[in-house]
Write a protein that holds these residues in place. Structure first.
Motif, PDB file in Angstrom:
ATOM      1  N   GLU A  59       0.994  -1.354  -0.043  1.00  0.00           N
ATOM      2  CA  GLU A  59      -0.061  -0.002  -0.059  1.00  0.00           C
ATOM      3  C   GLU A  59       0.789   1.426  -0.047  1.00  0.00           C
ATOM      4  O   GLU A  59       0.708   2.144  -0.542  1.00  0.00           O
ATOM      5  CB  GLU A  59      -0.929  -0.061   1.373  1.00  0.00           C
ATOM      6  CG  GLU A  59      -2.062   1.228   1.244  1.00  0.00           C
ATOM      7  CD  GLU A  59      -2.978   0.897   2.186  1.00  0.00           C
ATOM      8  OE1 GLU A  59      -3.729   2.077   2.499  1.00  0.00           O
ATOM      9  OE2 GLU A  59      -2.860   0.054   3.110  1.00  0.00           O
ATOM     10  N   PHE A  60       1.875   1.247   0.722  1.00  0.00           N
ATOM     11  CA  PHE A  60       2.674   2.337   0.800  1.00  0.00           C
ATOM     12  C   PHE A  60       3.671   2.442  -0.602  1.00  0.00           C
ATOM     13  O   PHE A  60       3.722   3.580  -0.972  1.00  0.00           O
ATOM     14  CB  PHE A  60       3.721   2.425   1.934  1.00  0.00           C
ATOM     15  CG  PHE A  60       4.591   3.431   2.286  1.00  0.00           C
ATOM     16  CD1 PHE A  60       4.100   4.762   2.144  1.00  0.00           C
ATOM     17  CD2 PHE A  60       6.149   3.152   2.472  1.00  0.00           C
ATOM     18  CE1 PHE A  60       5.126   5.902   2.353  1.00  0.00           C
ATOM     19  CE2 PHE A  60       6.875   4.296   2.873  1.00  0.00           C
ATOM     20  CZ  PHE A  60       6.299   5.562   2.889  1.00  0.00           C
ATOM     21  N   GLU A  94       1.335   4.080  -3.011  1.00  0.00           N
ATOM     22  CA  GLU A  94       1.242   5.425  -2.718  1.00  0.00           C
ATOM     23  C   GLU A  94       2.531   6.306  -3.499  1.00  0.00           C
ATOM     24  O   GLU A  94       2.329   7.399  -4.050  1.00  0.00           O
ATOM     25  CB  GLU A  94       1.085   5.761  -1.372  1.00  0.00           C
ATOM     26  CG  GLU A  94       0.931   7.445  -1.034  1.00  0.00           C
ATOM     27  CD  GLU A  94       0.683   7.381   0.520  1.00  0.00           C
ATOM     28  OE1 GLU A  94       0.872   8.673   0.915  1.00  0.00           O
ATOM     29  OE2 GLU A  94       0.396   6.424   1.046  1.00  0.00           O
ATOM     30  N   LEU A  95       3.724   5.872  -3.059  1.00  0.00           N
ATOM     31  CA  LEU A  95       4.958   6.361  -3.290  1.00  0.00           C
ATOM     32  C   LEU A  95       5.210   6.430  -4.674  1.00  0.00           C
ATOM     33  O   LEU A  95       5.685   7.283  -5.660  1.00  0.00           O
ATOM     34  CB  LEU A  95       6.033   5.918  -2.777  1.00  0.00           C
ATOM     35  CG  LEU A  95       6.276   6.053  -0.894  1.00  0.00           C
ATOM     36  CD1 LEU A  95       7.456   5.360  -0.554  1.00  0.00           C
ATOM     37  CD2 LEU A  95       5.881   7.576  -0.871  1.00  0.00           C
ATOM     38  N   TRP A 148       2.950   5.833  -7.479  1.00  0.00           N
ATOM     39  CA  TRP A 148       2.038   6.437  -8.232  1.00  0.00           C
ATOM     40  C   TRP A 148       2.303   7.930  -8.996  1.00  0.00           C
ATOM     41  O   TRP A 148       2.079   7.869 -10.290  1.00  0.00           O
ATOM     42  CB  TRP A 148       0.736   6.909  -7.514  1.00  0.00           C
ATOM     43  CG  TRP A 148      -0.547   6.588  -8.258  1.00  0.00           C
ATOM     44  CD1 TRP A 148      -1.563   7.650  -8.766  1.00  0.00           C
ATOM     45  CD2 TRP A 148      -1.085   5.452  -8.477  1.00  0.00           C
ATOM     46  NE1 TRP A 148      -2.719   7.525  -9.317  1.00  0.00           N
ATOM     47  CE2 TRP A 148      -2.665   5.919  -9.407  1.00  0.00           C
ATOM     48  CE3 TRP A 148      -0.975   4.230  -8.573  1.00  0.00           C
ATOM     49  CZ2 TRP A 148      -3.249   4.971 -10.078  1.00  0.00           C
ATOM     50  CZ3 TRP A 148      -2.049   3.304  -9.241  1.00  0.00           C
ATOM     51  CH2 TRP A 148      -3.105   3.604 -10.030  1.00  0.00           C
ATOM     52  N   ALA A 204       9.472   3.413  -6.037  1.00  0.00           N
ATOM     53  CA  ALA A 204       8.978   4.051  -5.017  1.00  0.00           C
ATOM     54  C   ALA A 204      10.176   5.255  -4.563  1.00  0.00           C
ATOM     55  O   ALA A 204       9.734   6.065  -3.881  1.00  0.00           O
ATOM     56  CB  ALA A 204       8.572   3.484  -3.791  1.00  0.00           C
ATOM     57  N   MET A 232      -5.753   5.288  -7.608  1.00  0.00           N
ATOM     58  CA  MET A 232      -4.689   4.851  -6.775  1.00  0.00           C
ATOM     59  C   MET A 232      -5.418   3.713  -5.652  1.00  0.00           C
ATOM     60  O   MET A 232      -4.855   2.804  -5.206  1.00  0.00           O
ATOM     61  CB  MET A 232      -3.926   5.597  -6.306  1.00  0.00           C
ATOM     62  CG  MET A 232      -2.725   5.388  -5.201  1.00  0.00           C
ATOM     63  SD  MET A 232      -1.947   6.632  -4.449  1.00  0.00           S
ATOM     64  CE  MET A 232      -2.941   6.965  -3.116  1.00  0.00           C
ATOM     65  N   GLY A 233      -6.497   4.234  -5.388  1.00  0.00           N
ATOM     66  CA  GLY A 233      -7.169   3.628  -4.016  1.00  0.00           C
ATOM     67  C   GLY A 233      -7.479   2.015  -4.678  1.00  0.00           C
ATOM     68  O   GLY A 233      -7.395   1.031  -3.850  1.00  0.00           O
ATOM     69  N   GLN A 279      -4.672  -0.216  -4.623  1.00  0.00           N
ATOM     70  CA  GLN A 279      -4.118  -0.602  -3.183  1.00  0.00           C
ATOM     71  C   GLN A 279      -5.338  -1.555  -2.794  1.00  0.00           C
ATOM     72  O   GLN A 279      -4.836  -2.572  -2.150  1.00  0.00           O
ATOM     73  CB  GLN A 279      -4.198   0.675  -2.272  1.00  0.00           C
ATOM     74  CG  GLN A 279      -3.026   1.646  -2.646  1.00  0.00           C
ATOM     75  CD  GLN A 279      -3.328   2.948  -1.747  1.00  0.00           C
ATOM     76  OE1 GLN A 279      -4.185   3.491  -1.468  1.00  0.00           O
ATOM     77  NE2 GLN A 279      -2.025   3.118  -1.223  1.00  0.00           N
TER      78      GLN A 279
END
Length: 245
Positions: free
Chosen positions: A96-97, A100-101, A103, A148, A197-198, A201
């Motif tokens: 998940e992290f 996020e990085l 994306w 990332a 993005m969600g 994830q």
């Protein structure tokens, strides 16, 4: 446990081939969790001296799928349901992290590399090559951690992957199939290319949870089998009991 035979290997790539053969034996279940490696027998089967074999074993100890116990020998790592739960829980957080990085950093090079790694997984799946399928799947999942731009995240992922090799292999044995379905990563790849993005994830978490309870049940069955075996070893053969029972 099935009969374990290793074929002779060429001198030119000795250590690398020994590592590959041992890893394959572990990931395909020929060498089982907790099993001790018989150096003499393996060296004889591979027709190599024990020195390069020990070097290869040390490399796999460093990777984390073998463990060396002083005065006892080298063993395939034991696997418990808690080990798996801990690793998969961490994997979900890391993914998940990493998504996020990664994306905002995605570009055409990322998409091209994603497709290349995905195709490598599918080819290994078509070939029904268990070891290569696991390795390429981890490389596919590792792309978001590499992209990332966070060295601590990447280091943590790399340390986790050695254990995930073993757990992926157990997952496939729990499903009673050498490799998963060829299209298992299609949605994952498409979402990583998309705009939500969600959703990417959420799917990454769901992908890790796929058949997870089945895997835990399989791991618990291994623990119970090992526990029964240890009790039998402590009791000894029936014929040696004083009461003959």
């Amino acid at each position: 446990m099935g009969k374990l035979d290793f074929a002779p290997i060429a001198d030119t790539t000795r250590r690398a081939e020994i590592v590959a053969l041992l890893r394959c034996a572990i990931l395909t279940g020929q060498l089982e969790p907790g099993q001790k490696l018989n150096e003499l027998r393996i060296a004889e089967q591979m027709r190599v001296s024990r020195a390069p074999l020990r070097e290869a074993m040390r490399e796999l100890v460093q990777e984390g799928i073998l463990t060396s116990i002083p005065y006892a020998g080298t063993f395939v790592i034991d696997v418990t349901a808690k080990d798996i739960d801990d690793a998969y829980s961490l994997n979900k957080v890391l993914d998940e992290f990493a998504i996020e990085l990664t994306w905002p950093l995605r570009d055409q090079r990322f998409f091209d590399e994603l497709d290349r790694r995905h195709e490598a997984v599918k080819q290994a799946t078509r070939d029904r090559d268990t070891t290569r399928q696991i390795e390429t799947a981890l490389q596919l999942h590792g792309l978001i951690h590499e992209w990332a731009d966070n060295s601590v995240l990447l280091e943590t992922w790399q340390r986790l992957t050695s254990r995930l090799q073993m757990y992926f292999a157990l997952h496939q044995r729990a499903r009673k199939e050498p490799v998963p379905a060829e299209d298992i990563h299609e949605t994952y790849v498409q979402l990583l290319k998309g705009a939500d993005m969600g959703a990417a994830q959420r799917h990454a978490r769901e992908h890790i949870d796929l058949d997870f309870e089945e895997l835990l049940a399989y791991a618990r069955s291994l623990e119970q089998r090992d526990s029964k075996g240890a009790k039998a070893d402590r009791a000894g053969p029936t014929r040696n009991r004083p009461d003959g029972s």
